[in-house]
Design an enzyme around this catalytic site. Structure first.
Site, PDB file in Angstrom:
ATOM      1  N   ILE A 205       0.744  -1.254   0.098  1.00  0.00           N
ATOM      2  CA  ILE A 205      -0.035  -0.115  -0.097  1.00  0.00           C
ATOM      3  C   ILE A 205       1.108   1.101  -0.152  1.00  0.00           C
ATOM      4  CG2 ILE A 205      -1.825   1.329   1.293  1.00  0.00           C
ATOM      5  CD1 ILE A 205      -2.936  -1.211   0.325  1.00  0.00           C
ATOM      6  N   HIS A 206       0.879   1.992  -0.914  1.00  0.00           N
ATOM      7  CA  HIS A 206       1.566   3.267  -1.047  1.00  0.00           C
ATOM      8  C   HIS A 206       0.951   4.582  -1.662  1.00  0.00           C
ATOM      9  CE1 HIS A 206       2.197   2.167  -5.095  1.00  0.00           C
ATOM     10  NE2 HIS A 206       2.658   3.576  -5.269  1.00  0.00           N
ATOM     11  N   ARG A 207      -0.186   4.275  -2.179  1.00  0.00           N
ATOM     12  CA  ARG A 207      -0.927   5.727  -2.892  1.00  0.00           C
ATOM     13  C   ARG A 207      -1.393   6.603  -1.864  1.00  0.00           C
ATOM     14  NH1 ARG A 207      -0.500   5.407  -7.942  1.00  0.00           N
ATOM     15  NH2 ARG A 207      -0.223   3.412  -8.604  1.00  0.00           N
ATOM     16  N   ARG A 240       6.330   5.999   3.076  1.00  0.00           N
ATOM     17  CA  ARG A 240       5.329   6.893   3.475  1.00  0.00           C
ATOM     18  C   ARG A 240       4.287   5.958   4.288  1.00  0.00           C
ATOM     19  NH1 ARG A 240       1.964   7.844  -1.489  1.00  0.00           N
ATOM     20  NH2 ARG A 240       3.650   9.263  -2.223  1.00  0.00           N
TER      21      ARG A 240
END
Ligand code: UDP
Length: 361
Positions: A205-207, A240
């Site tokens: 998950i990074h968006r 992030r």
């Protein structure tokens, strides 16, 4: 003839690896690589250059952090300086990051033709920074190398001419064919983490649309937590995402329930993907790699650019609005498979790109 490649983010290093290789073999083109610095951790950048046999960038601009505008603006100024010094015949950019847009814009303003690899993808969601970057980059590119038929159709509808739209297939398929085959279940990360093939869920998950919205991220984390009660969950955390989870105070508890690891190199990632029972992701590249290795995928987003995989049944969209529906999607996808399709070309996209550039420069 000289090509300048502008890149800066993890998926771009992976995509560029095969094209750079084809350029080196062309005998006609030389390449100068400019790394903007957008991704800079060793495990988000250097590892790909060494693993995928890429040449060290001639320029490292060391630009990262800050707002989108500030980052893109600094890149624009610095890339322009390099272009004025190097005077290339074309500029090559990949995908949809701030580095893509800055590279394309700097070149277009200097009347240097731009080649855009992975052109024509659309989510039709202008809230995504990626959608803004890709639409603007397409608009100012001379050559639009499309990965799928759907991408080519989007460009045709937007008024680009047949001469500008060049269907080549997906360079990530080239990379997967080249490197994927040599990855087995033996040893490696699987062994180090004690994972049994087809007995774990791999998550990435990074968006911003997920990490920057606490209720969406909470739904994802809750759903994975429940899943982890019956199926091991392995999650290489993007910097992030790690920072946001840390701030939300969830990291410590999560690390007791699932296998949280640092981002991994490409070959380790391929091994994790290939032997997963299921992949849950918001990554574009990982959605396709799930399909390349015939692993069912749940895409934790409201929409996807890779619609052909949803149509073929390999991928299902699961907007992370609440944990229980996401959990339900995950359990339904487990053990499923899709139709036999071949939407990403023949695995020779890099060769086709280089051939087109040689004939048209
Ligand atoms: N990837 C990797 N290590 C990781 C996570 C991803 O090598 O820990 C690779 C993955 O196999 C794919 C690419 O990075 O090739 C996808 O990049 P990312 O998810 O950052 O961006 P996107 O594809 O969404 O643009």
């Amino acid at each position: 003839m000289k090509i300048i490649t502008v890149l800066g983010a993890r998926p771009q290093f992976i995509k560029a690896s095969v094209v750079s290789h084809a350029i080196a073999q062309s005998g006609m083109l030389t390449e100068v690589v400019v790394h903007t610095g957008q991704h800079f951790d060793a495990n988000m950048s250097d590892v790909f250059f060494s693993e995928l046999g890429m040449v060290t960038p001639a320029y490292h601009l060391d630009i990262h952090g800050g707002t989108h505008g500030a980052m893109t603006g600094r890149m624009l100024a610095e890339v322009e300086r390099v272009l004025l010094d190097e005077k290339p015949d074309a500029v090559l950019v990949y995908g949809d990051t701030n580095s893509t847009l800055a590279g394309a814009l700097a070149a277009a303003k200097l009347h240097i033709p731009v080649a855009h690899v992975e052109a024509g993808l659309r989510s039709f969601n202008m809230a995504m920074p990626e959608e803004i970057n890709r639409i603007l980059t397409d608009r100012i590119s001379r050559w639009l190398f499309t990965p799928t038929n759907v991408a080519a159709q989007h460009l045709a509808r937007e008024g680009f001419t047949a001469e500008q739209i060049i269907p080549v297939g997906d360079v990530m398929y080239d990379v997967a064919l080249h490197h994927g085959a040599r990855v087995t279940a033996e040893g490696g990360l699987l062994q180090r983490l004690g994972l049994r093939p087809k007995n774990y869920l791999l998550a990435t998950i990074h968006r911003a649309e997920n990490t920057d919205h606490s209720e969406r991220l909470a739904a994802i984390v809750d759903a994975l937590e429940v899943t982890a009660e019956s199926l091991q969950v392995v999650w290489p955390l993007h910097p992030r995402t790690r920072a946001v989870l840390q701030q939300a105070g969830r990291l410590e508890d999560l690390s007791r329930r699932m296998t949280l690891i640092e981002p991994v190199g490409y070959l380790d990632m391929v091994q994790l993907e290939k032997y997963a029972a299921l992949i849950a992701t918001d990554s574009g590249g990982v959605q396709k790699e799930a399909f390349f290795y015939q692993v069912p995928c749940v895409t934790v987003r409201d929409e996807t650019e890779w619609v052909e995989l949803v149509e073929a049944g390999w991928n299902r969209l699961a907007p992370p609005t609440d944990a229980s529906s996401l959990r339900q999607d995950i359990s339904e996808a487990l053990g499923s498979c899709g139709k036999s399709v071949k939407p990403y070309g023949e695995g020779d996209a890099a060769q086709r790109i280089v051939k087109h550039l040689m004939l048209n420069l």
